[in-house]
Design a protein around this motif. Structure first.
Motif, PDB file in Angstrom:
ATOM      1  N   GLN A 106       0.844  -1.210   0.000  1.00  0.00           N
ATOM      2  CA  GLN A 106       0.000   0.000   0.000  1.00  0.00           C
ATOM      3  C   GLN A 106       0.876   1.256   0.000  1.00  0.00           C
ATOM      4  OE1 GLN A 106      -2.334  -0.980   3.479  1.00  0.00           O
ATOM      5  NE2 GLN A 106      -4.096  -1.604   2.239  1.00  0.00           N
ATOM      6  N   VAL A 116       2.045   1.772  -3.514  1.00  0.00           N
ATOM      7  CA  VAL A 116       0.980   2.376  -4.321  1.00  0.00           C
ATOM      8  C   VAL A 116       0.832   3.858  -3.983  1.00  0.00           C
ATOM      9  CG1 VAL A 116      -1.525   2.418  -4.640  1.00  0.00           C
ATOM     10  CG2 VAL A 116      -0.287   0.249  -4.741  1.00  0.00           C
ATOM     11  N   ARG A 117       0.962   4.195  -2.704  1.00  0.00           N
ATOM     12  CA  ARG A 117       0.860   5.611  -2.297  1.00  0.00           C
ATOM     13  C   ARG A 117       1.998   6.416  -2.913  1.00  0.00           C
ATOM     14  NH1 ARG A 117       3.630   8.109   1.354  1.00  0.00           N
ATOM     15  NH2 ARG A 117       4.350   6.164   2.348  1.00  0.00           N
ATOM     16  N   HIS A 144      -0.004  -1.318  -8.418  1.00  0.00           N
ATOM     17  CA  HIS A 144      -1.397  -1.707  -8.145  1.00  0.00           C
ATOM     18  C   HIS A 144      -1.591  -3.205  -8.383  1.00  0.00           C
ATOM     19  CE1 HIS A 144      -3.363   2.131  -7.311  1.00  0.00           C
ATOM     20  NE2 HIS A 144      -2.543   2.668  -8.189  1.00  0.00           N
ATOM     21  N   HIS A 145      -0.966  -3.719  -9.435  1.00  0.00           N
ATOM     22  CA  HIS A 145      -1.107  -5.139  -9.737  1.00  0.00           C
ATOM     23  C   HIS A 145      -0.476  -6.000  -8.652  1.00  0.00           C
ATOM     24  CE1 HIS A 145       0.143  -8.958 -11.787  1.00  0.00           C
ATOM     25  NE2 HIS A 145      -1.138  -8.926 -12.052  1.00  0.00           N
ATOM     26  N   LEU A 157      -0.083  -5.232  -5.513  1.00  0.00           N
ATOM     27  CA  LEU A 157      -0.974  -5.189  -4.349  1.00  0.00           C
ATOM     28  C   LEU A 157      -2.187  -6.080  -4.590  1.00  0.00           C
ATOM     29  CD1 LEU A 157      -1.922  -4.124  -1.629  1.00  0.00           C
ATOM     30  CD2 LEU A 157      -2.759  -2.064  -2.786  1.00  0.00           C
ATOM     31  N   GLY A 158      -2.720  -6.059  -5.800  1.00  0.00           N
ATOM     32  CA  GLY A 158      -3.860  -6.916  -6.125  1.00  0.00           C
ATOM     33  C   GLY A 158      -3.528  -8.388  -5.989  1.00  0.00           C
ATOM     34  N   ALA A 175     -11.229  -6.485  -2.876  1.00  0.00           N
ATOM     35  CA  ALA A 175     -10.154  -5.492  -2.847  1.00  0.00           C
ATOM     36  C   ALA A 175      -9.126  -5.770  -3.937  1.00  0.00           C
ATOM     37  CB  ALA A 175      -9.479  -5.491  -1.477  1.00  0.00           C
ATOM     38  N   SER A 176      -8.817  -7.034  -4.171  1.00  0.00           N
ATOM     39  CA  SER A 176      -7.831  -7.365  -5.210  1.00  0.00           C
ATOM     40  C   SER A 176      -8.364  -7.005  -6.589  1.00  0.00           C
ATOM     41  CB  SER A 176      -7.470  -8.853  -5.150  1.00  0.00           C
ATOM     42  OG  SER A 176      -8.562  -9.670  -5.516  1.00  0.00           O
ATOM     43  N   GLU A 179      -7.842  -3.400  -7.370  1.00  0.00           N
ATOM     44  CA  GLU A 179      -6.453  -3.077  -7.739  1.00  0.00           C
ATOM     45  C   GLU A 179      -6.141  -3.528  -9.165  1.00  0.00           C
ATOM     46  OE1 GLU A 179      -4.474  -1.164  -6.077  1.00  0.00           O
ATOM     47  OE2 GLU A 179      -5.841  -1.011  -4.365  1.00  0.00           O
ATOM     48  N   THR A 204      -7.642  -1.018 -11.510  1.00  0.00           N
ATOM     49  CA  THR A 204      -6.842   0.203 -11.574  1.00  0.00           C
ATOM     50  C   THR A 204      -5.609  -0.014 -12.448  1.00  0.00           C
ATOM     51  OG1 THR A 204      -7.578   0.881  -9.374  1.00  0.00           O
ATOM     52  CG2 THR A 204      -5.584   1.915 -10.222  1.00  0.00           C
ATOM     53  N   ALA A 205      -4.972  -1.172 -12.289  1.00  0.00           N
ATOM     54  CA  ALA A 205      -3.789  -1.477 -13.095  1.00  0.00           C
ATOM     55  C   ALA A 205      -4.123  -1.486 -14.581  1.00  0.00           C
ATOM     56  CB  ALA A 205      -3.199  -2.821 -12.670  1.00  0.00           C
TER      57      ALA A 205
END
Length: 388
Positions: A76, A79-80, A89-90, A92-93, A104-105, A108, A111-112
């Motif tokens: 996270q 990503v921040r 993002h990927h 984290l997913g 949640a995944s 992410e 977003t990716a």
């Protein structure tokens, strides 16, 4: 969709070239010196709070090790620090998915893909997540895009495998067979794809093709109970009861409650002249059905008790309601809704420790449930300090 730390390593490759300490960790991982690499990365993250590469790599490694508590915050942070990085993002997913946090995944992965539509693995993983959620039409779009991006590489095998499942759901067996044939051509060791190809061949009345595909699936993955069941059933349907028996026996060993395998095994043993063994399997099957009937009865009784508890709670009889909820939970310990009612009643009765424990257990079973997340946060904020 399997979580792979290597994807995160590749993702941050360009940035690593300019960061020698992180590059050292990369080399250690490549040499199989995982613990040393983790130590190096931990040191980097302590010294430099803004090193996204180190956080991305360390978070991915720790997630692969099953360490959620440390890995997710690190990813996270990455990503921040890099909000416009599809790779961050990927990663984290992938980590969230590995811990069962599907909703949640998926966010992410989405977003990716939005940040980089040409990111094949993100397209594949988003398609897989949507497939798992039952959103087949949208899943197909992302899987098709992944297949297009991957081309003839082995990475295209899994998206084609999932795409075939969607075709099969729609009754488009020719298209399913084509994608599965491509999947096993790209990855000849893809046991699940061979098994599904066998099923598709069977639907197309290609008995020889079905048997060959099932045999290949079992050869590649002998501990796959589904593959063993399918092969045994195919032998049986082709009049080869003797050949069917060992595969069906193995399937029932792998999963003693496999009703399909037990039924086919009973038939195969009988056709093979092994009457006493067939009778024994029949008795096991009857007992399994009785057990499932009892489970259904328990589930029904649990719902009734839960409803009685809700009625008592509405009348202000909270103590009696709690007893009903707890009795219901004893019959259906997997039912998150009933467990949440137990937690709520405990909290209302001032039993903070027990109530919070039940809420945490509910959230463990449904980590993506926002209502449970909010309820736990609220309960923790209201817990008397002396009871904390």
């Amino acid at each position: 969709m399997n979580f792979r730390v290597v994807s995160a390593l590749i993702c941050c490759g360009l940035a690593l070239a300019q960061k020698k300490p992180v590059e050292e960790a990369w080399d250690l991982l490549a040499a199989g010196k995982r613990e040393q690499a983790v130590r190096v990365l931990r040191e980097i993250t302590k010294v430099n709070a803004n090193d996204a590469d180190a956080r991305l790599l360390l978070g991915s490694v720790l997630a692969e090790d099953g360490n959620r508590a440390e890995s997710i915050p690190l990813l996270q942070d990455a990503v921040r620090l890099r909000p416009n990085s599809a790779e961050a993002h990927h990663a984290l997913g992938e980590a969230l998915h590995s811990f069962g946090e599907r909703k949640a995944s998926r966010a992410e992965f989405a977003t990716a893909v939005k940040l980089d539509p040409g990111f094949g693995q993100a397209q594949a993983d988003l398609g897989s997540a949507l497939f798992d959620a039952g959103e087949l039409a949208v899943a197909a779009e992302h899987l098709d895009r992944a297949i297009q991006i991957f081309g003839r590489s082995g990475d295209a095998a899994y998206p084609r495998y999932l795409r075939a499942k969607i075709y099969s759901e729609r009754g488009e067996n020719e298209k399913a067979a084509a994608d599965l044939s491509q999947a096993v051509a790209l990855r000849p060791d893809f046991a699940e794809a061979w098994s599904d190809l066998g099923q598709t061949c069977k639907l197309r009345m290609d008995d020889a093709g079905a048997l060959a595909a099932f045999q290949r699936a079992v050869m590649l993955s002998p501990d796959d109970g589904v593959a063993q069941t399918r092969l045994g059933a195919e032998y049986l349907s082709q009049g080869k009861a003797h050949e069917a028996v060992p595969h069906l026996q193995e399937a029932t060993r792998l999963n003693p409650e496999n009703q399909t395998a037990l039924y086919s095994l009973q038939s195969a043993l009988r056709d093979d002249g092994r009457i006493a063994e067939a009778q024994e399997v029949k008795e096991r099957l009857v007992e399994l059905l009785r057990k499932r009937d009892r489970a259904s009865e328990n589930a029904l009784r649990a719902i009734q008790l839960n409803n009685q508890g809700a009625a008592l709670e509405k009348d202000g009889k909270l103590g009696e309601a709690l007893e009903k909820y707890q009795s219901a939970l004893a019959l259906a310990p997997e039912h998150v809704g009933i467990r949440t009612n137990v937690a709520a009643a405990l909290l209302r009765l001032g039993k903070w420790k027990e109530g919070i424990a039940e809420l945490r257990e509910s959230l463990r079973r449904e980590p993506d449930n926002p209502a449970l997340q909010t309820a736990l946060k609220d309960a923790l904020s209201k817990t008397p300090a002396k009871r904390e």
